[in-house]
Scaffold this active site. Structure first.
Site, PDB file in Angstrom:
ATOM      1  N   GLU A 141       0.885  -1.174   0.000  1.00 45.67           N
ATOM      2  CA  GLU A 141       0.000   0.000   0.000  1.00 45.67           C
ATOM      3  C   GLU A 141       0.910   1.208   0.000  1.00 45.67           C
ATOM      4  OE1 GLU A 141      -1.371   3.226   1.046  1.00 45.67           O
ATOM      5  OE2 GLU A 141      -1.931   2.407   3.001  1.00 45.67           O
TER       6      GLU A 141
ATOM      7  N   CYS B  25      -1.841   8.856   2.947  1.00 49.11           N
ATOM      8  CA  CYS B  25      -1.828   8.491   1.531  1.00 49.11           C
ATOM      9  C   CYS B  25      -3.195   8.708   0.892  1.00 49.11           C
ATOM     10  CB  CYS B  25      -1.377   7.045   1.367  1.00 49.11           C
ATOM     11  SG  CYS B  25      -2.292   5.881   2.392  1.00 49.11           S
TER      12      CYS B  25
END
Length: 456
Positions: free
Chosen positions: A227, A261
């Site tokens: 990720e 993010c």
């Protein structure tokens, strides 16, 4: 030496000796032994641990939250929310793992076939500092439920959070070694991945680091879930509720001081409503209080490290120099601490730094577009593909547009967020694999076919 530096005071609060090679060897062997036994423990006997972990997290929420805030600067209210989210996720998997991991029967003539989900073994978790409890727990809860062990190599600016995570599982009654924290430098990750006792690796971090870890794991043929970075678009069409969109946009950009993010980073707004949206966004961002993250009314704390603030400021300066209009913020706060104010830039174009690069901090870039087609085109004109938000009152149109957006998740009339019930992850340079939900718990399992032929 691994240090905790308070981002408010810039003072080193704690120092830890890194584990020696001998200590790492002992911890790895202990983890391997614990995982082998854990894998043989029936699922029904594994899951109560997650309920107990949820209890430990809640009982120690105040202490854990203060640790997060002291080590990386998250506003204390948000840090408390992070701990609660971890507890909820543990409970979710304790309650739903039997359904997610149950054997699947496959219809076939004259045979009995099924698919079973076996644990892989020890999973190395290379974790970031921005959500120091959540990033690990969202991996560990499903992985442990599935019978795996967890080896944590945390970001070196949050060593106390790393140790507290291990302690939380121990307090909950986890077998010794099942959840193990290693205090080691990043240079030692390759050796850990290659170790025969490590079966797989999960990483949350930058795309650059993700490429390194992927290469290291690929060289020894080990499963990865990555990720990575994101430059999430927040699309506002002309028929959207502009005031509500601007209100949510403020949270979507500035939560966790913009250090996420999945924070919205590029605001793609139809030209006909751009002035209204920008005015409302600036109004809401101006109301955010920047200051001591231990104070409950603080909205924006310091950035986690000085070099991160320097990089963000460089991106802002380069964007303004290229012709964008600075409406709010735009310079580091004077005095101690790594503070940077909520910053809004308008008339940003796709070739400017704040549009091309991932901005990991409290800076919003508004890009004006002529219509929905241009918004989608620019949303996709990035190397990243993690999340996206789309604002419009026309839900049927929204569903159609969502299918065209290149991202792991599209949130319509809301902000992108992770949820234990839903798969989470990205495409393109934002990584691969999924965490959370039914798909996440199966990532670190051997999806095994069992075929039984007819007896004679």
């Amino acid at each position: 030496m691994i240090n905790t530096t308070n981002p408010v005071t810039e003072v080193i609060e704690a120092r830890f000796d890194a584990h020696t090679a001998e200590q790492v060897e002992q911890l790895l062997e202990g983890a391997a032994n614990a995982q082998r036994q854990w894998a043989q423990t029936p699922l029904s006997a594994r899951l109560p641990l997650l309920h107990r972990v949820a209890g430990v997290l809640r009982e120690n929420k105040a202490a854990y939250a203060r640790l997060i805030t002291m080590e990386m600067g998250k506003p204390i209210v948000e840090a408390e929310g992070e701990i609660e989210k971890c507890a909820v996720t543990c409970e979710f998997y304790a309650e739903n793992a039997p359904r997610f991991l149950s054997d699947m029967t496959v219809e076939s003539n004259a045979t009995e076939s099924s698919v079973v989900f076996d644990p892989l073994g020890i999973v190395l978790a290379v974790m970031p500092w921005n959500y120091p409890f959540w990033q690990f727990v969202r991996f560990a809860a499903p992985a442990l439920a599935a019978g795996n062990g967890a080896l944590l190599k945390h970001a070196n600016n949050v060593p106390q959070c790393a140790l507290a995570l291990q302690d939380a599982f121990v307090k909950a009654g986890a077998p010794e070694g099942l959840v193990t924290t290693l205090l080691v430098e990043a240079s030692e990750v390759a050796g850990l991945i290659a170790d025969r006792r490590v079966a797989a690796v999960t990483l949350t971090g930058s795309t650059a680091v993700g490429k390194i870890v992927a290469a290291q794991a690929g060289a020894v043929m080990k499963k990865q879930v990555l990720e990575l970075g994101g430059s999430d678009p927040f699309i506002v069409l002309a028929d959207a509720d502009i005031e509500e969109a601007a209100k949510v946009a403020t949270k979507a950009r500035f939560t966790n001081t913009g250090q996420s993010c999945i924070c919205a980073k590029r605001f793609l707004v139809e030209e006909s409503v751009a002035d209204r949206f920008v005015e409302a966004l600036c109004a809401h961002a101006s109301e955010l209080k920047i200051g001591d993250p231990m104070q409950r009314d603080t909205s924006v704390g310091p950035m986690a490290r000085g070099n991160l603030r320097d990089e963000l400021h460089s991106q802002v300066q380069r964007t303004i120099a290229a012709g964008a209009k600075l409406l709010l913020g735009g310079a580091p706060v004077e005095g101690p601490g790594y503070f940077y104010p909520p910053t809004v830039m308008d008339h940003v174009t796709p070739d400017m730094a704040a549009a091309k690069e991932e901005t990991f901090g409290p800076a919003a870039a508004v890009i004006r577009v002529k219509d929905a087609d241009e918004a989608v085109r620019l949303a996709n004109a990035t190397e990243f593909g993690l999340g996206a938000a789309l604002w419009t009152r026309d839900l049927e149109r929204a569903k159609s547009l969502a299918r065209r957006i290149e991202a792991g998740a599209v949130f319509i009339n809301g902000l992108v967020a992770s949820d234990a019930r839903l798969p989470f992850g990205g495409i393109k340079q934002s990584g691969y694999g999924r965490e959370l939900g039914e798909f996440g718990i199966r990532e670190f399992t051997n999806i095994k076919t069992v075929w039984i032929g007819p007896t004679r």
